[in-house]
Motif scaffolding. Sequence first.
Motif, PDB file in Angstrom:
ATOM      1  N   LEU A 104       0.935  -1.479   0.200  1.00 29.34           N
ATOM      2  CA  LEU A 104       0.151   0.286  -0.041  1.00 29.34           C
ATOM      3  C   LEU A 104       0.377   1.150  -0.125  1.00 29.34           C
ATOM      4  O   LEU A 104       0.226   2.472   0.126  1.00 29.34           O
ATOM      5  N   SER A 105       1.870   1.399  -0.286  1.00 26.94           N
ATOM      6  CA  SER A 105       2.772   2.770   0.133  1.00 26.94           C
ATOM      7  C   SER A 105       3.867   2.229  -1.050  1.00 26.94           C
ATOM      8  O   SER A 105       4.567   1.508  -1.899  1.00 26.94           O
ATOM      9  N   LEU A 106       3.753   3.504  -1.911  1.00 28.36           N
ATOM     10  CA  LEU A 106       5.127   3.706  -2.878  1.00 28.36           C
ATOM     11  C   LEU A 106       6.039   3.606  -2.285  1.00 28.36           C
ATOM     12  O   LEU A 106       6.088   4.333  -1.462  1.00 28.36           O
ATOM     13  N   ALA A 107       7.478   3.639  -3.395  1.00 28.44           N
ATOM     14  CA  ALA A 107       8.476   2.861  -3.340  1.00 28.44           C
ATOM     15  C   ALA A 107       9.595   4.782  -2.847  1.00 28.44           C
ATOM     16  O   ALA A 107       9.910   5.110  -1.729  1.00 28.44           O
ATOM     17  N   VAL A 108       8.518   5.220  -3.444  1.00 33.50           N
ATOM     18  CA  VAL A 108       9.610   6.620  -3.877  1.00 33.50           C
ATOM     19  C   VAL A 108       9.275   7.644  -2.680  1.00 33.50           C
ATOM     20  O   VAL A 108       9.666   8.621  -3.038  1.00 33.50           O
ATOM     21  N   MET A 109       8.318   6.977  -1.887  1.00 32.63           N
ATOM     22  CA  MET A 109       7.748   7.547  -0.093  1.00 32.63           C
ATOM     23  C   MET A 109       8.625   8.018   1.253  1.00 32.63           C
ATOM     24  O   MET A 109       8.854   8.217   1.554  1.00 32.63           O
ATOM     25  N   HIS A 110       9.702   6.716   0.496  1.00 29.13           N
ATOM     26  CA  HIS A 110      10.585   6.155   1.481  1.00 29.13           C
ATOM     27  C   HIS A 110      11.626   6.381   1.175  1.00 29.13           C
ATOM     28  O   HIS A 110      12.748   6.378   1.763  1.00 29.13           O
ATOM     29  N   GLU A 111      11.579   7.844   0.677  1.00 30.61           N
ATOM     30  CA  GLU A 111      13.298   8.812   0.229  1.00 30.61           C
ATOM     31  C   GLU A 111      13.996   8.530   2.153  1.00 30.61           C
ATOM     32  O   GLU A 111      14.021   9.530   3.304  1.00 30.61           O
ATOM     33  N   GLY A 112      15.019   8.344   2.408  1.00 31.62           N
ATOM     34  CA  GLY A 112      15.594   8.599   3.481  1.00 31.62           C
ATOM     35  C   GLY A 112      16.036   7.189   4.438  1.00 31.62           C
ATOM     36  O   GLY A 112      16.448   7.086   5.460  1.00 31.62           O
ATOM     37  N   ASP A 113      14.809   6.400   4.454  1.00 33.14           N
ATOM     38  CA  ASP A 113      13.903   5.611   5.562  1.00 33.14           C
ATOM     39  C   ASP A 113      14.818   4.068   5.523  1.00 33.14           C
ATOM     40  O   ASP A 113      15.721   3.866   4.686  1.00 33.14           O
ATOM     41  N   LYS A 114      13.964   3.914   7.083  1.00 31.95           N
ATOM     42  CA  LYS A 114      15.135   2.468   7.072  1.00 31.95           C
ATOM     43  C   LYS A 114      14.186   1.499   7.302  1.00 31.95           C
ATOM     44  O   LYS A 114      13.188   1.522   7.921  1.00 31.95           O
ATOM     45  N   VAL A 115      14.076   0.356   5.831  1.00 36.89           N
ATOM     46  CA  VAL A 115      13.601  -0.790   6.423  1.00 36.89           C
ATOM     47  C   VAL A 115      14.027  -1.987   6.150  1.00 36.89           C
ATOM     48  O   VAL A 115      15.383  -1.941   6.080  1.00 36.89           O
ATOM     49  N   THR A 116      13.013  -2.696   7.280  1.00 39.49           N
ATOM     50  CA  THR A 116      13.476  -4.341   8.091  1.00 39.49           C
ATOM     51  C   THR A 116      12.894  -5.445   7.154  1.00 39.49           C
ATOM     52  O   THR A 116      11.209  -5.234   6.984  1.00 39.49           O
ATOM     53  N   THR A 117      13.113  -6.010   6.401  1.00 40.23           N
ATOM     54  CA  THR A 117      12.063  -7.261   5.738  1.00 40.23           C
ATOM     55  C   THR A 117      13.050  -8.130   5.924  1.00 40.23           C
ATOM     56  O   THR A 117      13.592  -8.362   7.636  1.00 40.23           O
ATOM     57  N   ILE A 118      12.577  -9.560   6.340  1.00 40.60           N
ATOM     58  CA  ILE A 118      11.840 -10.782   7.039  1.00 40.60           C
ATOM     59  C   ILE A 118      13.979 -11.226   6.520  1.00 40.60           C
ATOM     60  O   ILE A 118      14.127 -11.473   7.541  1.00 40.60           O
ATOM     61  N   GLU A 119      14.688 -11.056   5.831  1.00 35.10           N
ATOM     62  CA  GLU A 119      15.961 -10.887   5.736  1.00 35.10           C
ATOM     63  C   GLU A 119      16.717 -10.161   6.552  1.00 35.10           C
ATOM     64  O   GLU A 119      17.913 -10.793   6.984  1.00 35.10           O
ATOM     65  N   GLY A 120      15.991  -9.030   6.868  1.00 37.00           N
ATOM     66  CA  GLY A 120      17.005  -8.453   8.023  1.00 37.00           C
ATOM     67  C   GLY A 120      16.826  -8.737   9.568  1.00 37.00           C
ATOM     68  O   GLY A 120      17.755  -8.270  10.480  1.00 37.00           O
TER      69      GLY A 120
END
Length: 212
Positions: A104-120
């Motif tokens: 539900l979130s556009l990638a370009v909205m996350h400039e500078g953010d820290k994203v953690t996926t299950i791989e992390g």
Amino acid sequence: MPAKSELEISRRGVLAGGAATAVVATAPTPAGQAATVQTKSPPAMSVTFEVNGQRQSLSLDPRTTLLDALREHLHLTGTKKGCDHGQCGACTVLVNGTRINACLSLAVMHEGDKVTTIEGFGSPDRLHPMQAAFVRHDGYQCGYCTPGQICSAVAVLDEIGRGVPSHVQADLLAPPRPTNIELRERMSGNICRCGAYSNIAEAIAEIAGGEA
């Protein structure tokens, strides 16, 4: 001036005209292929964020969701695409420590953010405590929803630790506790079509020190 009868349009005439238009639009080209409407894509946009501790820079169609950026561009396929409508929770990731539905979130909205996926969270030889608890309690069956379940579970315990209230609290000013009903309410956005909810609750309760 045309007669009134010449200006009247019947319902049957409108439907027939629409059908004729559809036939023309889908008429085959001389090469035998269906005609297509050419649309111009919007210009690509750049976005830079941190994913699992690594800086990533991408050039994306601005309509690309965070989910598709992770899966199709960064090849982090642990995050699953389930409903693609924000209803199942399979695509749950953490952004700056807060869980979101990546579809539900556009990638370009996350400039500078820290994203953690299950791989992390961990690796096969060094599991995150929540991952290990899911294994011990059989908190999965087909496993498709498991990455999102684990991401949500970690976020849930952080929310409880920070005192974020939920809908099932009688006193919103009291510190929340990891009770069975509390955990189940907070995890309600993550659907397990196999029905392993009791085992999932037990796994989370073990890490939380609460009761499943």
